[in-house]
Design a protein around this motif. Structure first.
Motif, PDB file in Angstrom:
ATOM      1  N   GLU B  47      31.011  43.172  36.712  1.00  0.00           N
ATOM      2  CA  GLU B  47      30.068  42.051  36.599  1.00  0.00           C
ATOM      3  C   GLU B  47      30.645  40.837  37.337  1.00  0.00           C
ATOM      4  N   LEU B  48      29.876  40.260  38.258  1.00  0.00           N
ATOM      5  CA  LEU B  48      30.440  39.205  39.107  1.00  0.00           C
ATOM      6  C   LEU B  48      30.313  37.796  38.528  1.00  0.00           C
ATOM      7  N   PHE B  61      20.635  32.810  41.066  1.00  0.00           N
ATOM      8  CA  PHE B  61      19.762  33.876  41.529  1.00  0.00           C
ATOM      9  C   PHE B  61      18.378  33.295  41.752  1.00  0.00           C
ATOM     10  N   SER B  62      17.807  33.589  42.909  1.00  0.00           N
ATOM     11  CA  SER B  62      16.440  33.146  43.165  1.00  0.00           C
ATOM     12  C   SER B  62      15.515  34.343  42.972  1.00  0.00           C
ATOM     13  N   GLY B  66      14.861  37.166  45.537  1.00  0.00           N
ATOM     14  CA  GLY B  66      15.666  38.345  45.233  1.00  0.00           C
ATOM     15  C   GLY B  66      17.089  38.210  45.731  1.00  0.00           C
ATOM     16  N   THR B  67      17.551  36.973  45.973  1.00  0.00           N
ATOM     17  CA  THR B  67      18.896  36.792  46.515  1.00  0.00           C
ATOM     18  C   THR B  67      19.763  35.959  45.582  1.00  0.00           C
ATOM     19  N   TRP B  68      21.062  36.219  45.631  1.00  0.00           N
ATOM     20  CA  TRP B  68      22.055  35.429  44.938  1.00  0.00           C
ATOM     21  C   TRP B  68      22.691  34.473  45.934  1.00  0.00           C
ATOM     22  N   GLY B 104      24.228  41.345  33.270  1.00  0.00           N
ATOM     23  CA  GLY B 104      24.697  39.960  33.369  1.00  0.00           C
ATOM     24  C   GLY B 104      24.295  39.296  34.668  1.00  0.00           C
ATOM     25  N   GLY B 105      23.564  39.997  35.517  1.00  0.00           N
ATOM     26  CA  GLY B 105      23.151  39.415  36.792  1.00  0.00           C
ATOM     27  C   GLY B 105      23.373  40.363  37.938  1.00  0.00           C
ATOM     28  N   ILE B 106      24.627  40.457  38.381  1.00  0.00           N
ATOM     29  CA  ILE B 106      24.913  41.298  39.534  1.00  0.00           C
ATOM     30  C   ILE B 106      26.318  41.874  39.414  1.00  0.00           C
TER      31      ILE B 106
END
Ligand SMILES: [Zn+2]
Lengths: 185, 480
Positions: B47-48, B61-62, B66-68, B104-106
């Protein structure tokens, strides 16, 4: 600024999706009918055909010169004839299309309508964007104007792709018709 | 707009099939500056988001895109789940595998975290007993010889560090008067012949992980950039307080960002081994473009703009490096300077070019066609895809590039009092991939003896610089 990067990134996302799609559809692209290279509108051979060649003038722009030639139906042969006519030089007061003793080494047309013209390269480096633009667009515009079934043309030298000729124009990709360098007068 | 719509439509499809890490398989610790976090593991991926928090980076995150986006200091790293490519400070890089969406996101492999994210942020990952340690700077690496040269100008000093081989460099002003230069995977050592003569530099010493530059009182790091061929780092040093601007109208439409003031990047065409065009009397294009670029930079700086040149001297510079520098600096505008040659000596006058996207006028259609053809054979698609994407980047600012070209050409016409050779479009290499308004100016024909004589005259070069600066400033202040 950030928006543009995001757009680039978005495009990457889109590209990946498309690649995935194409792969998943199991070679669907291979079944797609290829565009026919020779169209019914291609001129029929005959002695009375007029072609338009573009040579640089003393104003740093391209000027047309009309010639009567027997024009082959086959697009590669027609393109080859145009390039050879160009390389033979102008008959009016215009300048040669290519400023060195170039010979046409090879010419081929791919399925997608891109012509590849392989010329012998210059013996010494050339300079100036105008020199480069005149070489590129006398060939590109002359061939594409007389071969409407082609959409672009890439110039190779001595069998190789070249990045640029004098350090300005992008030769690494096929060029499309660019009428901006043809004199309006 | 059509292009954007297609892209968004495809994105919508993609969101449905984005790879997701769901099952936690444990945790792993990351240490940085005395702090520790434990980040969830998903097989080989970690998890980053906790790692970004540990570093004090802003990660957002948008959902629409779809981008971090991860921001730290001057750096901006963008990436997307399911995509191997990362946009680090405006440069595309390709990782060995893609990150994935996670609870957790990415999440991504530690290799991806290290090479694609931490490295451009100026850190590296070291394996320790119970996890990983994040360390600023690069890995200890092989010795790297660095040759340093400095040149004092009236208010600034340019320090050039030429490296024996390419290495990713990071430059930071750690405290007033002290600048550290670290080079990834390398232990820099100063060339013994190095003697720095500069009234603004106190010393340059190798340290455990780089070089330490001490500066004279009141002097600081104004900016820095890296260049290749030969690999080197260029530091601009000078008084930290902004010099006072005289005229009140000289306040430009500065747009400060997190990165500070965005510069105008001026590119003196050719250089080094490439002389470009040469006049009958021997005036070389590379020298003329550098002379005009220096004058132009001076005028623009007087107007209050920040300016960077792509080369400060008679150096060979790859065309793509010139554009990359402008992208990396998030330049307000990119202006490549050239002097022309024609086979007809009578041709004269100036012309301004901006990018022609003919070869990808419908960039999306072209991209789709290419991808369809390349779906089976990925070997050649990478660089082609990059080209198309960079075309799209320039397409976004094409109207602005046209405006900039018009603004410059108008000024040149009124200065030169010549028949207008006009604004033209051509697919020039140096304009490809520029993400800001970008033009190439041919200031005149060296093949025309009369014009060559005029171009060689320093008073005329000043006039040219003035006309160019006015054209650029008018464009930038036009309230786009
Ligand atoms: Zn040039």
């Amino acid at each position: 600024m950030k928006g543009r990067f995001v757009l680039v990134l978005l495009a990457l996302v889109a590209a990946a999706a498309l690649a995935w799609w194409a792969l998943r559809s199991g070679g669907g692209t291979a079944e797609r009918p290829r565009e026919a290279v020779a169209t019914p509108s291609a001129p029929t051979p005959g002695p009375g055909q007029r072609i338009m060649l573009l040579f640089p003038g003393t104003d740093g722009l391209l000027h047309p010169e009309l010639r009567q030639v027997a024009l082959p139906t086959d697009v590669d042969e027609r393109a080859m004839l145009i390039v050879n006519e160009l390389l033979a030089g102008p008959r009016s007061g215009l300048l040669p299309a290519v400023p060195w003793q170039a010979t046409l080494l090879d010419l081929f047309v791919d399925d997608s309508g891109i012509a590849y013209v392989d010329l012998s390269g210059p013996p010494a480096p050339l300079a100036g964007s105008n020199v480069e633009l005149m070489v590129a667009y006398s060939i590109v515009d002359s061939v594409l104007l007389n071969c409407p079934e082609l959409h672009s043309l890439q110039i190779l030298m001595n069998g190789h792709e070249i990045p640029t000729l004098t350090g300005h124009l992008d030769f690494s990709r096929p060029l499309v018709l660019n009428k901006r360098f043809i004199s309006k007068r | 707009m059509k292009r954007l719509t297609i892209v968004l439509a495809v994105l919508a499809v993609l969101l449905g099939l984005r790879p997701v890490a769901a099952q936690t398989t444990g945790t792993v610790s990351f240490r940085y500056a005395g702090h520790v976090v434990r980040a969830p593991l998903f097989g080989s991926r970690v998890e980053l988001v906790p790692v970004f928090a540990l570093l004090g980076a802003t990660a957002k995150f948008s959902p629409a895109m779809g981008t971090w986006g991860v921001q730290l200091d001057n750096h901006m790293i963008q990436f997307s789940p399911g995509l191997r490519v990362v946009l680090a400070d405006g440069k595309l890089a390709e990782g060995r595998e893609a990150p994935v969406a996670s609870p957790g996101g990415i999440a991504a492999s530690t290799d991806f975290l290290d090479s694609m994210i931490l490295s451009p942020l100026g850190f590296h990952l070291e394996r320790v007993a119970d996890g990983f340690r994040i360390t600023p700077g690069g890995r200890r690496g092989a010795p790297l010889t660095v040759r340093a040269t400095a040149a004092d100008f009236s208010t600034t000093t340019t320090l050039v560090l030429t490296m024996g081989r390419p290495a990713m460099a990071h430059v930071n002003e750690t405290r007033p008067g002290s600048v550290t230069i670290t080079m990834e995977d390398a232990s820099p050592q100063l060339d013994r012949a190095t003697v720095l003569r500069s009234r603004r530099i106190r010393g340059l010493e190798p340290t455990a992980d780089g070089l330490e530059l001490s500066l004279a009182p009141g002097i600081g790091l104004l900016s820095w950039h890296a260049l290749s061929d030969p690999p080197r780092v260029i530091l601009e040093l000078g008084p930290k307080a902004a010099p006072p601007t005289s005229a009140p109208q000289a306040a430009p439409a500065r747009r400060p960002t997190r990165k500070g003031v965005r510069p105008i990047v001026i590119d003196p065409g050719h250089g080094g081994k490439d002389s470009g065009a040469v006049s009958g009397s021997g005036l070389e294009e590379k020298n003329l473009t550098l002379a005009v670029a220096r004058r132009l930079a001076r005028v623009l700086r007087r107007m209050g703009f920040a300016v960077r040149l792509t080369r400060e001297d008679d150096e060979t510079r790859a065309l793509t490096d010139r554009t990359a520098l402008a992208n990396r600096l998030d330049a307000l505008a990119f202006v490549s300077l050239h002097a022309n040659a024609s086979r007809a000596a009578s041709v004269r006058g100036a012309e301004t070019y901006y990018m022609s996207l003919d070869s990808a006028s419908d960039a999306t259609a072209a991209a789709v066609a290419k991808l369809e053809n390349a779906a089976g054979s990925t070997a050649r698609s990478g660089s082609e895809l990059d080209m198309i994407l960079w075309d799209m980047a320039q397409a976004e600012v094409l109207n602005e590039s046209a405006q900039l070209a018009l603004s410059i050409q108008r000024r040149l016409n009124s200065l030169l009092n010549l028949p207008d050779r006009g604004v033209k479009q051509a697919p020039f290499v140096v304009l490809t991939g520029a993400t800001m308004p970008a033009v190439l100016v041919e200031v005149g024909f060296l093949s025309n003896p009369k014009e060559a004589r005029r171009l060689a005259d320093s008073a005329y070069q000043d006039q040219l610089a003035g006309a160019l600066a006015t054209g650029i400033a008018e464009f930038l202040r036009s309230g786009r």
